[in-house]
Design an enzyme around this catalytic site. Structure first.
Site, PDB file in Angstrom:
ATOM      1  N   CYS A   2       0.838  -1.197   0.000  1.00 32.95           N
ATOM      2  CA  CYS A   2       0.000   0.000   0.000  1.00 32.95           C
ATOM      3  C   CYS A   2       0.868   1.240   0.000  1.00 32.95           C
ATOM      4  O   CYS A   2       2.081   1.173   0.141  1.00 32.95           O
ATOM      5  CB  CYS A   2      -0.878  -0.017   1.235  1.00 32.95           C
ATOM      6  SG  CYS A   2      -1.749  -1.576   1.453  1.00 32.95           S
ATOM      7  N   ARG A  27       1.664   1.769  -5.995  1.00 29.27           N
ATOM      8  CA  ARG A  27       1.939   0.790  -4.946  1.00 29.27           C
ATOM      9  C   ARG A  27       0.724  -0.076  -4.634  1.00 29.27           C
ATOM     10  O   ARG A  27       0.864  -1.126  -4.012  1.00 29.27           O
ATOM     11  CB  ARG A  27       2.389   1.499  -3.667  1.00 29.27           C
ATOM     12  CG  ARG A  27       3.588   2.421  -3.849  1.00 29.27           C
ATOM     13  CD  ARG A  27       3.893   3.144  -2.558  1.00 29.27           C
ATOM     14  NE  ARG A  27       4.285   2.186  -1.565  1.00 29.27           N
ATOM     15  CZ  ARG A  27       5.549   1.764  -1.389  1.00 29.27           C
ATOM     16  NH1 ARG A  27       6.486   2.237  -2.171  1.00 29.27           N
ATOM     17  NH2 ARG A  27       5.847   0.867  -0.488  1.00 29.27           N
ATOM     18  N   TRP A  74      -3.443  -2.114  -1.502  1.00 24.92           N
ATOM     19  CA  TRP A  74      -3.317  -3.364  -2.260  1.00 24.92           C
ATOM     20  C   TRP A  74      -3.715  -4.449  -1.266  1.00 24.92           C
ATOM     21  O   TRP A  74      -2.962  -4.787  -0.360  1.00 24.92           O
ATOM     22  CB  TRP A  74      -1.875  -3.584  -2.730  1.00 24.92           C
ATOM     23  CG  TRP A  74      -1.738  -4.713  -3.691  1.00 24.92           C
ATOM     24  CD1 TRP A  74      -1.863  -4.662  -5.052  1.00 24.92           C
ATOM     25  CD2 TRP A  74      -1.432  -6.092  -3.385  1.00 24.92           C
ATOM     26  NE1 TRP A  74      -1.664  -5.910  -5.594  1.00 24.92           N
ATOM     27  CE2 TRP A  74      -1.404  -6.809  -4.601  1.00 24.92           C
ATOM     28  CE3 TRP A  74      -1.193  -6.789  -2.200  1.00 24.92           C
ATOM     29  CZ2 TRP A  74      -1.146  -8.185  -4.664  1.00 24.92           C
ATOM     30  CZ3 TRP A  74      -0.940  -8.160  -2.256  1.00 24.92           C
ATOM     31  CH2 TRP A  74      -0.909  -8.838  -3.478  1.00 24.92           C
ATOM     32  N   ASN A 100       0.818  -0.045   5.997  1.00 25.42           N
ATOM     33  CA  ASN A 100       1.340  -0.818   4.861  1.00 25.42           C
ATOM     34  C   ASN A 100       2.129  -1.988   5.444  1.00 25.42           C
ATOM     35  O   ASN A 100       3.091  -1.769   6.184  1.00 25.42           O
ATOM     36  CB  ASN A 100       2.262   0.057   4.000  1.00 25.42           C
ATOM     37  CG  ASN A 100       2.983  -0.783   2.939  1.00 25.42           C
ATOM     38  OD1 ASN A 100       2.481  -1.799   2.497  1.00 25.42           O
ATOM     39  ND2 ASN A 100       4.200  -0.359   2.594  1.00 25.42           N
ATOM     40  N   GLY A 101       1.714  -3.208   5.148  1.00 24.76           N
ATOM     41  CA  GLY A 101       2.406  -4.375   5.700  1.00 24.76           C
ATOM     42  C   GLY A 101       1.393  -5.448   6.081  1.00 24.76           C
ATOM     43  O   GLY A 101       0.227  -5.375   5.687  1.00 24.76           O
ATOM     44  N   GLU A 481      11.316 -12.806 -19.871  1.00 23.41           N
ATOM     45  CA  GLU A 481      10.909 -11.431 -19.581  1.00 23.41           C
ATOM     46  C   GLU A 481       9.813 -10.963 -20.543  1.00 23.41           C
ATOM     47  O   GLU A 481       8.843 -10.314 -20.142  1.00 23.41           O
ATOM     48  CB  GLU A 481      12.122 -10.496 -19.642  1.00 23.41           C
ATOM     49  CG  GLU A 481      11.849  -9.032 -19.399  1.00 23.41           C
ATOM     50  CD  GLU A 481      11.205  -8.717 -18.055  1.00 23.41           C
ATOM     51  OE1 GLU A 481      10.717  -7.593 -17.900  1.00 23.41           O
ATOM     52  OE2 GLU A 481      11.126  -9.619 -17.196  1.00 23.41           O
ATOM     53  N   LYS A 485       6.141  -9.666 -19.336  1.00 24.25           N
ATOM     54  CA  LYS A 485       5.595  -8.348 -19.699  1.00 24.25           C
ATOM     55  C   LYS A 485       4.190  -8.504 -20.286  1.00 24.25           C
ATOM     56  O   LYS A 485       3.255  -7.803 -19.934  1.00 24.25           O
ATOM     57  CB  LYS A 485       6.511  -7.617 -20.693  1.00 24.25           C
ATOM     58  CG  LYS A 485       7.821  -7.141 -20.080  1.00 24.25           C
ATOM     59  CD  LYS A 485       7.716  -5.904 -19.244  1.00 24.25           C
ATOM     60  CE  LYS A 485       7.518  -6.163 -17.775  1.00 24.25           C
ATOM     61  NZ  LYS A 485       8.615  -6.631 -16.976  1.00 24.25           N
ATOM     62  N   GLU A 488       1.650  -9.635 -17.517  1.00 25.65           N
ATOM     63  CA  GLU A 488       1.278  -8.723 -16.426  1.00 25.65           C
ATOM     64  C   GLU A 488       0.476  -7.516 -16.891  1.00 25.65           C
ATOM     65  O   GLU A 488      -0.282  -6.946 -16.108  1.00 25.65           O
ATOM     66  CB  GLU A 488       2.488  -8.318 -15.595  1.00 25.65           C
ATOM     67  CG  GLU A 488       3.586  -7.612 -16.278  1.00 25.65           C
ATOM     68  CD  GLU A 488       4.702  -7.280 -15.291  1.00 25.65           C
ATOM     69  OE1 GLU A 488       4.406  -6.956 -14.131  1.00 25.65           O
ATOM     70  OE2 GLU A 488       5.875  -7.348 -15.694  1.00 25.65           O
ATOM     71  N   HIS A 504      10.267 -30.894 -25.116  1.00 27.79           N
ATOM     72  CA  HIS A 504       9.976 -31.769 -23.963  1.00 27.79           C
ATOM     73  C   HIS A 504       8.615 -31.472 -23.349  1.00 27.79           C
ATOM     74  O   HIS A 504       8.376 -31.754 -22.185  1.00 27.79           O
ATOM     75  CB  HIS A 504      11.099 -31.639 -22.926  1.00 27.79           C
ATOM     76  CG  HIS A 504      12.453 -31.883 -23.520  1.00 27.79           C
ATOM     77  ND1 HIS A 504      12.916 -33.138 -23.851  1.00 27.79           N
ATOM     78  CD2 HIS A 504      13.421 -31.012 -23.906  1.00 27.79           C
ATOM     79  CE1 HIS A 504      14.134 -33.030 -24.392  1.00 27.79           C
ATOM     80  NE2 HIS A 504      14.461 -31.767 -24.438  1.00 27.79           N
ATOM     81  N   LYS A 603       3.680  -2.124  -7.690  1.00 31.09           N
ATOM     82  CA  LYS A 603       5.054  -1.896  -8.145  1.00 31.09           C
ATOM     83  C   LYS A 603       6.101  -2.462  -7.202  1.00 31.09           C
ATOM     84  O   LYS A 603       7.125  -3.015  -7.620  1.00 31.09           O
ATOM     85  CB  LYS A 603       5.274  -0.393  -8.316  1.00 31.09           C
ATOM     86  CG  LYS A 603       6.646  -0.005  -8.816  1.00 31.09           C
ATOM     87  CD  LYS A 603       6.846  -0.479 -10.222  1.00 31.09           C
ATOM     88  CE  LYS A 603       8.206  -0.208 -10.796  1.00 31.09           C
ATOM     89  NZ  LYS A 603       8.445  -0.872 -12.055  1.00 31.09           N
TER      90      LYS A 603
HETATM   91  C1  AGP Z   1       7.969  -6.595 -13.180  1.00 37.10           C
HETATM   92  O1  AGP Z   1       7.439  -5.935 -14.242  1.00 37.10           O
HETATM   93  C2  AGP Z   1       7.119  -6.633 -12.003  1.00 37.10           C
HETATM   94  N1  AGP Z   1       6.725  -5.371 -11.584  1.00 37.10           N
HETATM   95  C3  AGP Z   1       7.686  -7.465 -10.875  1.00 37.10           C
HETATM   96  O2  AGP Z   1       7.902  -8.764 -11.344  1.00 37.10           O
HETATM   97  C4  AGP Z   1       9.002  -6.956 -10.272  1.00 37.10           C
HETATM   98  O3  AGP Z   1      10.045  -7.154 -11.146  1.00 37.10           O
HETATM   99  C5  AGP Z   1       9.278  -7.708  -8.967  1.00 37.10           C
HETATM  100  O4  AGP Z   1       8.228  -7.440  -8.091  1.00 37.10           O
HETATM  101  C6  AGP Z   1      10.614  -7.304  -8.353  1.00 37.10           C
HETATM  102  O5  AGP Z   1      10.592  -5.964  -8.004  1.00 37.10           O
HETATM  103  P1  AGP Z   1      11.965  -5.254  -7.582  1.00 37.10           P
HETATM  104  O6  AGP Z   1      12.888  -5.268  -8.757  1.00 37.10           O
HETATM  105  O7  AGP Z   1      11.538  -3.874  -7.194  1.00 37.10           O
HETATM  106  O8  AGP Z   1      12.508  -6.020  -6.418  1.00 37.10           O
END
Ligand code: AGP
Length: 608
Positions: A2, A27, A74, A100-101, A481, A485, A488, A504, A603
């Site tokens: 959050c 966040r 969140w 937050n937590g 990657e 992308k 997500e 496989h 994020k």
């Molecule tokens: C990637 O696009 C995502 N936002 C997520 O997988 C991110 O890479 C992951 O949460 C790690 O975050 P960080 O690099 O801030 O530790």
């Protein structure tokens, strides 16, 4: 994860809190709320939905006062509803609290408090804190907060207000990032600096166990024994423009297009051509320490884990040191092997990812030297590591990481170069790599010029329900990657695989409706990738190939192909990943997805 913000001063708090929430929305963005202190006491407004909905509601029902706290959520415990949104209250309505937590022993605490007659109105773990403070003895709000937190297990960054003590905000940190903003007769609390930058550049990063007290005239930091703690006031160096859209429709596209500059910023002042090496001042890894390294363990999550996989190829190739790349969330709970000569590298854009932070702490406890490769200055991983490399890529607001990924790879190549030159890599080879690194920003610009072609590709495939991404060697992680992308931000199911591994199992998925994206620059495994393309072609799969400039021999195999500039194989992931970022972006836009705020994501993952 959050976002929390608080203000105490002389100005009208609501607009400041709303603007702060807007900047913290990456966040978490499923519900939001505010508590404003004024003559009528502590007035709370909270609802399910985005910050702009709260702003509209406050437009109709304004709350005025010169102090307040606010939250964008969140959800972890309790569905994202108006009732479960923050701030949370106690039975008397005296306390308002944002958090937050995760409170890990919330159920036990709740049961005990309910037995004492407390009435709970939400399904959240956080509400427990409000009732604990209500129950706690103490002359001041900070005394009661300290007493209440003595019962708590878990992580928190929280801000609390009491109707009985107007104009005071008490802040506490354990595991979740919190900073104070220091202004002229006004003070702020926030989850990160972006929320206060409009008002002040002076921030105080709180440490675990810190309690801060903010009033209109002063602030101070104490520990759980109420002993005053001296905390440094840091200066935030980046400016507001860095966190504005700057004319782009989305932060993700802005951050993709910024990559020539962000790669240049990561390289700035770090390439030593004459010595064929890199100068990494913050690394704190002198030559004698380099000589002692016997193994390297990389801990990370998500996109950072993918850059770690590229880093393994690079570092093993340049140094001969074995590198293992670990999911931080798994590694932190595995038995730590206290092997001498272990160097642990925590890679994290935010520097706050809970699993990566705890994996780094576990490695350190087992005697490993720990480095951080981090983008956010002043973040916890950066402050706790023995040394590290800042990416200097500027704030990354889009939830889908893009510019941080390419800068992480560049940082890992420079680390491999520095270590390699300490361990026998010859100067000539070093110079070659330095030259190629210096050319990268320009090659990134040329790669970005492919955007119109990538957009056309997206128009062709945006309706597909599944995608397969394949690559080999240092570009296998790029396939992972690319798939991440797409998943997500467009919610299309996509998998990344080592190209040879396809035989496989995943090959069973191949038909005319399955786009298969090949990451196939001309390197030493290129011919093997071509064979894998033939296997897909033979089963009627649709092939999209990303290969190197000048490579003309895929026309018979690929339905579409795009060519990125040629560079050293070890550097190619910086270029091959960019069209995959753009492909995911344009497909998500075409599908009407909220590119910067994809559903269910956040994020910075500050809870485990
Ligand atoms: C990637 O696009 C995502 N936002 C997520 O997988 C991110 O890479 C992951 O949460 C790690 O975050 P960080 O690099 O801030 O530790």
């Amino acid at each position: 994860m959050c976002g929390i913000i608080g203000y105490v001063g002389t100005r009208d708090a609501a607009p400041i809190l709303l603007e702060g929430l807007r900047r913290l929305e990456y966040r978490g963005y499923d519900s939001a709320g505010v508590a404003i202190q004024n003559g009528a006491g502590l007035q709370v407004l909270k609802l399910a939905g985005r910050v702009h909905v709260l702003k509209e509601r406050l437009g109709h029902q304004p709350l005025h006062g010169t102090s307040g706290i606010a939250h964008t959520r969140w959800a972890t415990h309790g569905a994202p509803t108006g009732r479960n949104a923050h701030p949370h209250r106690d039975c008397t309505g005296d306390i308002a609290l944002v958090h937050n937590g995760i409170i890990e022993n919330a159920d036990a605490l709740r049961a005990a408090l309910e037995r004492q007659g407390h009435r709970f109105t939400t399904e959240t773990d956080t509400e427990t804190l409000a009732h604990l403070i209500e129950d706690a003895a103490g002359a001041t709000l900070e005394d009661r907060v300290i007493a209440a937190l003595a019962h708590v297990e878990g992580t928190y960054g929280l801000a609390v207000m009491s109707a009985a003590q107007p104009g005071k905000i008490v802040v506490a940190r354990q595991g979740s990032p919190v900073l104070l903003g220091i202004g002229e007769n006004e003070f702020f609390v926030a989850s990160d600096a972006s929320a206060v930058l409009e008002y002040t550049r002076s921030v105080v990063y709180l440490d675990d166990g810190d309690i801060a007290v903010l009033t209109p005239t002063e602030y101070h930091v104490i520990d759980s024994d109420s002993h005053v703690q001296l905390r440094e006031v840091d200066d935030v160096t980046w400016d507001l423009a860095a966190i504005e859209l700057g004319g782009y429709p989305h932060f993700m596209l802005k951050e993709i297009m910024e990559q020539p500059d962000t790669v240049r910023a990561t390289l700035r002042g770090r390439l030593l051509f004459e010595h064929g090496t890199a100068r990494l001042n913050g690394l704190n890894l002198p030559p004698e320490a380099c000589a002692e390294i016997r193994r390297i363990v990389v801990v990370a999550c998500g996109t950072s884990w993918h850059s770690g996989l590229v880093g393994r190829h690079v570092i093993e190739d340049l140094t001969g040191i074995p590198v293992q790349v670990e999911y931080a969330s798994e590694y932190r709970y595995r038995r730590q092997l206290a092997l001498p000569g272990t160097l642990t590298i925590a890679i994290s854009q935010s520097g706050e990812t809970a699993d990566t932070l705890e994996a780094m702490r576990a490695a350190r406890a087992a005697g490993s030297r720990v480095l951080g490769i981090v983008n956010v200055v002043g973040s916890t991983i950066a402050r706790e590591a023995d040394g590290g490399i800042y990416l200097h890529a500027g704030p990354e607001i889009g939830v889908a990481s893009t510019k941080a990924f390419t800068s992480q790879i560049v940082a890992l190549v420079m680390l491999g170069l520095y270590l390699g030159r300490q361990r026998g890599l010859d100067e000539e080879q070093g110079r070659e790599i330095v030259c190629r690194l210096a050319q990268l920003p320009q090659l990134v610009s040329r790669t970005l010029a492919l955007e119109p072609q990538v957009k056309a590709l997206a128009e062709r495939y945006a309706d597909k329900p599944n995608f397969l991404y394949l690559g080999r060697g240092v570009n296998f992680p790029v396939a992972l990657e690319g798939a991440l992308k797409l998943k997500e931000i467009s919610y299309i199911h996509a998998e990344g695989y080592p190209a040879a591994e396809m035989k496989h199992g995943p090959i069973a998925l191949i038909d005319a409706n399955m786009p298969v994206v090949f990451v196939a620059p001309k390197d030493d495994v290129y011919q093997k990738v071509v064979s894998n393309m033939q296997e897909v072609k033979a089963r009627g799969g649709r092939i999209i190939a990303f290969t190197s400039e000048g490579n003309g021999d895929l026309s018979a195999l690929a339905d579409q192909q795009l060519r990125v500039p040629a560079t050293l194989p070890l550097l190619s992931p910086v270029l091959t990943s960019i069209p995959l970022q753009l492909l995911a972006y344009h497909i998500a836009v075409l599908r009407g997805c909220d590119v910067d705020r994809p559903r269910n994501l956040a994020k910075s993952v500050t809870v485990e």
